[in-house]
Design a protein around this motif. Structure first.
Motif, mmCIF file in Angstrom:
data_model
loop_
_atom_site.group_PDB
_atom_site.id
_atom_site.type_symbol
_atom_site.label_atom_id
_atom_site.label_comp_id
_atom_site.label_asym_id
_atom_site.label_seq_id
_atom_site.Cartn_x
_atom_site.Cartn_y
_atom_site.Cartn_z
ATOM 1 N N ASP A 30 0.854 -1.193 0.000
ATOM 2 C CA ASP A 30 0.000 0.000 0.000
ATOM 3 C C ASP A 30 0.885 1.237 0.000
ATOM 4 O OD1 ASP A 30 -1.908 1.951 0.236
ATOM 5 O OD2 ASP A 30 -2.528 1.426 2.280
ATOM 6 N N PRO A 31 1.363 1.677 -1.165
ATOM 7 C CA PRO A 31 2.276 2.825 -1.220
ATOM 8 C C PRO A 31 1.651 4.147 -0.787
ATOM 9 C CG PRO A 31 1.651 2.121 -3.423
ATOM 10 C CD PRO A 31 1.151 1.065 -2.484
ATOM 11 N N GLU A 32 0.325 4.186 -0.647
ATOM 12 C CA GLU A 32 -0.315 5.400 -0.144
ATOM 13 C C GLU A 32 -0.347 5.450 1.383
ATOM 14 O OE1 GLU A 32 -3.815 6.870 -2.293
ATOM 15 O OE2 GLU A 32 -3.541 5.186 -3.686
ATOM 16 N N HIS A 33 0.181 4.408 2.014
ATOM 17 C CA HIS A 33 0.298 4.360 3.468
ATOM 18 C C HIS A 33 1.592 5.062 3.869
ATOM 19 C CE1 HIS A 33 1.121 1.700 7.261
ATOM 20 N NE2 HIS A 33 0.695 2.911 7.597
ATOM 21 N N LEU A 34 1.483 6.305 4.313
ATOM 22 C CA LEU A 34 2.639 7.109 4.699
ATOM 23 C C LEU A 34 2.653 7.260 6.218
ATOM 24 C CD1 LEU A 34 2.397 9.917 1.984
ATOM 25 C CD2 LEU A 34 3.630 7.735 1.856
#
Length: 285
Positions: A30-34
């Motif tokens: 999940d690359p939008e998990h920052l």
């Protein structure tokens, strides 16, 4: 690999450590998990300026785990991205342990940030993101007016610079860096409904930080933004407010008042950012 560690956590991600310093948090699934707050602030600044999903050209000064390049690819597929990361060993380890997504246009160049930016074409980037550390401090040559002038050359007219600038309470260092940004980006000419207007009140510079850092309660990260055109502070606040960390925005006259007394840093008197306090037991949130 000596000096480089990949530490998994309960959030489903991995923190990339180099020489004991946390460099990045990456969630391949999940690359939008920052996770890091200043990375969330960088994402908010991009969303406030370039809502997407159209591709944008982004130059990253500092790569580590390639967290934001992954986020840009996920939210604006096909964006051409250049990453300036001199540590080839770190890049190779990250690519092996945390593979990049298919179809990406992320190009990692084994160059120091200053030299890498100097080699870029004029008006070639929508966004330049500076998130570079050497032994836990922002390198001295990435905080000078000469460097900011190079970034100004590389940015498109509608583009912006975002840089992580950690400091101690009192913001002695931040004040000087902001003064340098104002010296380069603080005056601009543009067309408005009333005709040609010249601005000198710092509308092209802004700061984002967590509220306890904003109030001077502790050492922490500030995100400094600079643009050739006025920054939409209201939209920036809306985008920052979408993320979980309680954070604030200073822009325009409010920022210039808060950072009054700063002196622009030049190549002749440059220095790295202040040393961070011993973090003790760190934990990705």
């Amino acid at each position: 690999m000596a000096g480089i560690e990949f530490v998994p956590d309960e959030h489903g991600g991995v923190t990339v450590m180099r020489d004991g310093h946390p460099q990045s948090h990456v969630d391949v699934a999940d690359p939008e998990h920052l996770v890091f707050e200043y990375v969330q602030h960088m994402a908010a600044a991009i969303d406030a300026t370039f809502p997407g999903p159209d591709p944008i050209g982004v130059t990253h000064v500092g790569g580590a785990g390639l967290t934001l390049p992954r986020w840009v690819q996920a939210t604006r597929p096909g964006s051409p991205q250049i990453v300036l990361e001199p540590d080839e060993r770190l890049t190779a380890a990250v690519r092996e342990e945390l593979p990049l997504p298919r179809g990406h246009r992320i190009r990692v160049r084994p160059q120091l940030g200053r030299a890498g930016v100097a080699a870029l074409k004029d008006a070639s980037a929508h966004v330049v993101l500076v998130d570079a550390f050497d032994e836990g401090r922002v390198p001295a040559d990435l905080q000078t007016v000469e460097f900011f002038a190079e970034v100004a050359r590389v940015l498109r007219p509608d583009g912006f610079l975002a840089m992580n600038c950690p400091d101690e309470p009192g913001w002695r260092h931040v004040k000087d860096v902001v003064a340098g940004l104002l010296a380069v980006f603080g005056t601009f000419r543009g067309l408005t409904a009333d005709g040609l207007r010249t601005s000198t009140n710092g509308e092209g510079v802004a700061l984002v930080a967590m509220r306890d850092v904003m109030k001077g309660r502790r050492y922490g990260n500030t995100l400094l933004l600079a643009s050739h055109r006025p920054i939409d502070a209201d939209e920036l606040r809306r985008q920052v407010g979408r993320w979980p960390f309680p954070s604030g925005v200073l822009a325009g006259a409010a920022l210039t008042r808060r950072t009054n007394g700063g002196t622009p840093i030049t190549d002749g008197d440059s220095r790295p950012s202040p040393v961070a306090p011993d973090p003790g037991t760190w934990r990705a949130r």
